[in-house]
Design a protein around this motif. Sequence first.
Motif, short mmCIF file in Angstrom:
data_model
loop_
_atom_site.label_atom_id
_atom_site.label_comp_id
_atom_site.label_asym_id
_atom_site.label_seq_id
_atom_site.Cartn_x
_atom_site.Cartn_y
_atom_site.Cartn_z
N TYR A 123 2.93 2.66 -4.65
CA TYR A 123 2.06 2.97 -5.88
C TYR A 123 2.23 1.70 -6.94
N GLU A 175 -5.86 7.30 7.36
CA GLU A 175 -6.83 9.13 8.20
C GLU A 175 -7.87 8.50 8.79
N ASP A 222 1.46 -1.30 -0.20
CA ASP A 222 0.10 0.08 0.26
C ASP A 222 0.99 0.76 -0.39
N HIS A 223 0.67 2.05 -0.66
CA HIS A 223 1.17 3.51 -0.48
C HIS A 223 0.59 4.73 0.66
N ASP A 224 -0.11 4.42 0.75
CA ASP A 224 -1.21 5.28 1.99
C ASP A 224 -1.30 5.53 3.23
N ASN A 257 -11.14 6.58 7.16
CA ASN A 257 -11.05 5.10 6.81
C ASN A 257 -11.52 4.12 8.00
N LYS A 269 1.60 4.81 8.47
CA LYS A 269 1.46 3.97 7.26
C LYS A 269 0.78 2.64 7.25
#
Lengths: 64, 214
Positions: free
Chosen positions: B106, B65, B60-62, B68, B82
Amino acid sequence: MIANGKKIDLERNLSLQEFLDGMGYGLSEVAVEKNGAVVPKNSFETVMICDDDTLEIVRFVGGG
Amino acid sequence: MKNAMPNRDELESVMAARHTPEAHGKIKAARVAVAGLGGLGSHIAVSLARLGVGEMLLVDHDAVELNNINRQNYFIPHLEMKKTGAMKSQLTDINPYINIKTVDAYITEDNASDIFDGYDIVCEAFDNPESKTVLVSTLLSKLPNVKIVAASGLAGFGSSNDIKTRAALSRLYICGDETSAAETGRGLMSPRVMICAGHQANMVLRLILGIEEA
């Protein structure tokens, strides 16, 4: 030809991209298998479809 | 004793007793990648860790938040972490003896096959349809042995029973109702997301056990 199990009469041979456009698929939202082999995304324009072909088209919708 | 860390043999014998020794052996030997650690991927990863999948790759790159938390398996203390790190720490708390690798990236047509090479089964758990198709098309065309368990159509609160698993292409399974896109007025909500993630995790388990039927 057969697409997702349905018989379709082709009036002429055409590229996979033209076929998908004509069927209303968004090109960036589908994965396609032609005669059992996956078609890479960068080949949609060059791969030709004829009356003997079988396509399986999977459309992805957003959400995950 | 409260909070005592079980040793490897203790945990193994409990899991083998629950899952049967034969199934446990196959699950422990499996290598599974999870592409995307959002609503689907976070629940799939937790389920696979509970099964005892021996080696997992989390991609994952996110970061986590606040928006979520309604459906993804993270908690307030994970905010801004992360997702790869937040998920790995949870999985380690479930089973400290599984081998977990993480990649913060990504996924594109250029990096996909290098990142997922060597994994027998890949779960597609991305959000946007373009990313889903890039992953699926690239891996199916470049990795001749990989099997992919993907998702399409799980937004909203339509019937649970519309969510299905089917063998869509030669090495591709699709879970979902294949129509319910996330859009204004039809958001991603925990129950259907978890149902779809459960479908994906169970299809992974079936493949691990040698069952190819959806």
